[in-house]
Design an enzyme around this catalytic site. Structure first.
Site: not given
Ligand code: FAD
Ligand code: NAP
Length: 651
Positions: A214, A219, A222, A355, A359, A626, A631
């Site tokens: 995140c 997050c 982004k 997502y 985004e 408003h 609203e």
């Molecule tokens: P993470 O935050 O991924 O943390 C896991 C940590 O464990 C990482 O630091 C990793 O390096 C570490 N790790 C992994 N394996 C090991 C190991 N074996 N030993 C030690 N450390 C390890 N969510 C929202 O709510 N709002 C958003 O706007 C949003 N935008 C997103 C945009 C993008 C591009 C992406 C990819 C995700 C977004 N998400 C968003 C999703 C959000 O980031 C995740 O849901 C959240 O970070 C999950 O938290 P977590 O603690 O499960 O894992």
């Molecule tokens: P995702 O929701 O799993 O979506 C994957 C996308 O890639 C889908 O559109 C899928 O298409 C496509 N895809 C998968 N395999 C493919 C292939 N081989 N060739 C072409 N297209 C393929 O993944 P994500 O967007 O990475 O998001 C991951 C999670 O992160 C989300 O579930 C969300 O919870 C979190 N996230 C949250 C936010 C937010 O809160 N604003 C922002 C970013 C991420 P199909 O539909 O055809 O399978």
């Protein structure tokens, strides 16, 4: 930075020499909290307070590097008698340490400031750190010496745990949103907690600091880049409001990424400080179970340590998936690389349609780049499809191209460079093959849980073999009773930061504070930060119809035109509001959907109402504010089933 560092009898003069010294220390890590070089701005240079912030951020990174790369480090002043006494005491106990003389270091004053921030309440030299923890100053070391505790403080390996006792109450694997929340909460209840966090570099070598997805590659960057794009639109709008903004306003990618990086650095720093404050031990090591109640932590130099704990929490999150086609890992980037890319990506192909894909495509186009989205099937699977399609239409209307029903088959490099040129070959579902050139290809095709290489087989924790996800009961407990899991690694749970945080906090309270409250994964609100933001809570129209049947469902909807957009005369009838109600249960609101500016801000409040059992009648009896977009939800009167045409509601 010319810092004066001494170890034993040697005197080192700068940071590069500190790194050079690492051979003589068995357990160091070469970790800067953030991987990239010192921030550089090419087009426009930071000035004044920005420059000061940049310098302070570099100093903090340097400080953390000293602490991380030395098992024991003393920050002292060469003329200070208390510092000399502390070092003499350590020498007499054979403690191997590095010392940094603050009065001789070029950035000594700032290092002192950073040390004061880190060790609040502020203290004076010497500052003694061991195993990445602040041990104390003069008094603490003298006291430890008097009590015969120097050995345990500085040679923790000699402090052999008694039989049947574990090193820690809780070891958290993964220092992201969920892991850090759980660790700090457990420490509040006086538990001895260790957090292991390790970032495996992306195939292109990108890595980052503490805090997880995140903060570093999700997050936070982004949303800041989305905001950058919104500001571009606001600049256009402002002309209609009388601002005489030049026609040719340029955007600097370098300045944006530097500013974002600075902010992330400050968050990385804050997390480290918070762990210290809460007495949570942190190790920058990769965690892997090696046996029951036992984990191995391996740092970036390959040094291994073993730790035992009564309980473990898996919070290792996910990493971007690759396509497995020729050229993907060599030439494509993912969201792990994008936010700190050292050059503007240029003409970009985004592969994926959920997502992350939409985004990123949205803000890149908002910066003025040529962007194409390659969609395999539908947009935003799992979301309300009427709204998903409106998002696509809006993006298309704002210059983003969509290649529908195509998947890539091969990526080739035509020219190297920053950016270079890539040739992408793709195939449509009807077998048509096309090729096109892009500067950058961003893969956003989903993420894989980091569960396959953490020794779960050694302790018998079951995963879903197909997805790698971990099934848990409603206490977030795996099939192995002493191992828990939260966040993105969980099977069938939403992958969102607040979900991971909530689950982590509540778990710690249940384990250590007698609470019985479980994490409620139902009606979790979320927002997709596409150029037109989409906020949702509860069921999509499709899911509501499937779950309750057509007879039970009534949908109220309306277009709306934000007042702010009327003067620039843009995007009328593009914003949309919809609530889905259960006719057989007092028209209780099952789904809430809003497509428009600040959708996240709007959705958060309505999510509370839905949690309280909101009905359509209650929405109607609520007086609106408003003139705001939200609203519209207090005046929804047209049902979809009536087939009535939607008209814009005015004042
Ligand atoms: P993470 O935050 O991924 O943390 C896991 C940590 O464990 C990482 O630091 C990793 O390096 C570490 N790790 C992994 N394996 C090991 C190991 N074996 N030993 C030690 N450390 C390890 N969510 C929202 O709510 N709002 C958003 O706007 C949003 N935008 C997103 C945009 C993008 C591009 C992406 C990819 C995700 C977004 N998400 C968003 C999703 C959000 O980031 C995740 O849901 C959240 O970070 C999950 O938290 P977590 O603690 O499960 O894992
Ligand atoms: P995702 O929701 O799993 O979506 C994957 C996308 O890639 C889908 O559109 C899928 O298409 C496509 N895809 C998968 N395999 C493919 C292939 N081989 N060739 C072409 N297209 C393929 O993944 P994500 O967007 O990475 O998001 C991951 C999670 O992160 C989300 O579930 C969300 O919870 C979190 N996230 C949250 C936010 C937010 O809160 N604003 C922002 C970013 C991420 P199909 O539909 O055809 O399978």
């Amino acid at each position: 930075m010319g810092n004066s560092v001494r170890k034993g009898k040697a005197v080192l003069l700068d940071q590069s020499q500190v790194k050079g010294f690492q051979n003589c220390r068995p357990d160091q890590e070469d970790l800067y909290p953030v991987t990239h070089e010192a921030p550089k701005v090419t087009n426009i240079s930071p000035r004044g307070t920005d420059k000061k912030k940049t310098e302070m951020s570099e100093v903090r990174a340097t400080l953390l590097n000293y602490i991380d790369t030395n098992s024991v480090v003393v920050f002292s002043r060469s003329t200070c008698s208390r510092c000399k006494k502390v070092k003499a005491l350590l020498d007499s106990h054979g403690v191997c340490y590095a010392s940094v003389e603050l009065d001789k270091a070029e950035d000594g004053q700032r290092l002192q400031e950073a040390l004061n921030e880190l060790t609040m309440p502020a203290t004076v030299a010497p500052f003694v750190f061991a195993s990445q923890k602040f041990i104390g100053s003069f008094d603490a070391i003298v006291k430890a010496d008097k009590e015969g505790k120097i050995e345990t403080l500085f040679h923790p390996g000699n402090d052999v745990p008694k039989e049947d006792s574990y090193d820690f109450d809780l070891i958290v694997i993964g220092g992201g949103s969920g892991g850090l929340a759980a660790a700090k909460e457990a420490a509040r209840y006086k538990q001895k907690v260790l957090v292991l966090d390790y970032v495996t570099p992306s195939p292109l070598g990108t890595k980052w600091g503490l805090g997880g997805t995140c903060v570093n590659v999700g997050c936070i960057p982004k949303k800041l880049m989305h905001q950058t794009a919104l500001l571009g639109q606001a600049l256009q709008d402002s002309r209609k409001y009388g601002w005489q903004v030049e026609e040719n306003v340029q955007h600097s990618w370098d300045m944006m990424t530097d500013a974002v990086k600075q902010y992330i650095n400050s968050l990385n720093w804050g997390y480290r400080a918070a762990l210290m404050e809460n007495s949570v031990k942190y190790e920058n090591g990769y965690g892997e179970f090696v046996g029951p109640h036992k984990i191995k932590s391996t740092n970036s130099r390959g040094t291994e340590k073993l730790h035992t704990a009564k309980r473990f929490l898996i919070a290792t999150g996910e990493r971007p998936r690759y396509l497995g086609i020729p050229g993907d890992k060599e030439y494509c980037i993912t969201s792990d690389d994008l936010f700190s890319l050292s050059y503007c990506p240029g003409k970009t192909l985004v592969i994926g349609a959920s997502y992350v894909a939409l985004e990123c495509a949205g803000f890149l186009a908002g910066l003025g780049l040529d962007v194409t989205v390659m969609v395999r099937s539908i947009l935003l699977r799992g979301f309300d499809q009427q709204i998903a399609n409106k998002i696509g239409d809006y993006m298309e209307g704002h210059g983003i191209k969509f290649l529908r029903n195509y998947v890539p088959t091969k990526i080739e490099q035509i020219e190297s460079g920053t950016p270079g040129k890539l040739k992408v070959t793709s195939k449509s579902t009807d077998g048509t093959e096309i090729t096109e050139e892009y500067n950058t290809v961003l893969l956003a095709i989903g993420r894989d849980a980091c569960t396959r290489n953490i020794g779960l087989d050694k302790v018998g924790v079951k995963i879903n073999e197909k997805t790698g996800k971990i099934p848990v009961n409603d206490d977030e407990q795996t099939n192995v009773p002493y191992v828990y899991a939260i966040g993105d690694v969980l099977e069938d749970k939403l992958e969102l930061t607040p979900v991971a945080i909530q689950a982590g906090r509540l778990l710690a309270r249940r384990l250590y504070a007698g609470s019985t409250q479980k994490c409620d994964y139902v009606n979790v609100p979320t927002t997709v930060f596409t150029p037109m933001e989409y906020g949702a809570c509860g069921l999509s129209e499709e899911s509501a119809l499937k779950k309750y049947g057509e007879d039970s469902i009534e949908v109220y909807h309306s277009y709306f035109w934000p007042l702010e957009w009327t003067v620039p005369a843009r995007d009328n009838n593009k914003c949309y509001a919809k609530v889905i109600c259960n006719k057989k249960d007092q028209e209780r609101v099952l789904g809430f959907h809003v497509l428009g500016p600040n959708a996240g801000e709007i959705t958060q409040g309505f999510a509370v109402a839905i949690k309280c059992g909101l009905t359509k009648e209650q929405l109607d009896s609520t007086i609106g504010i408003h003139p705001v977009c939200a609203e519209v939800f207090t005046t929804l009167s047209v049902t979809k089933s009536s087939g009535e045409e939607l008209v814009q509601s005015g004042c």
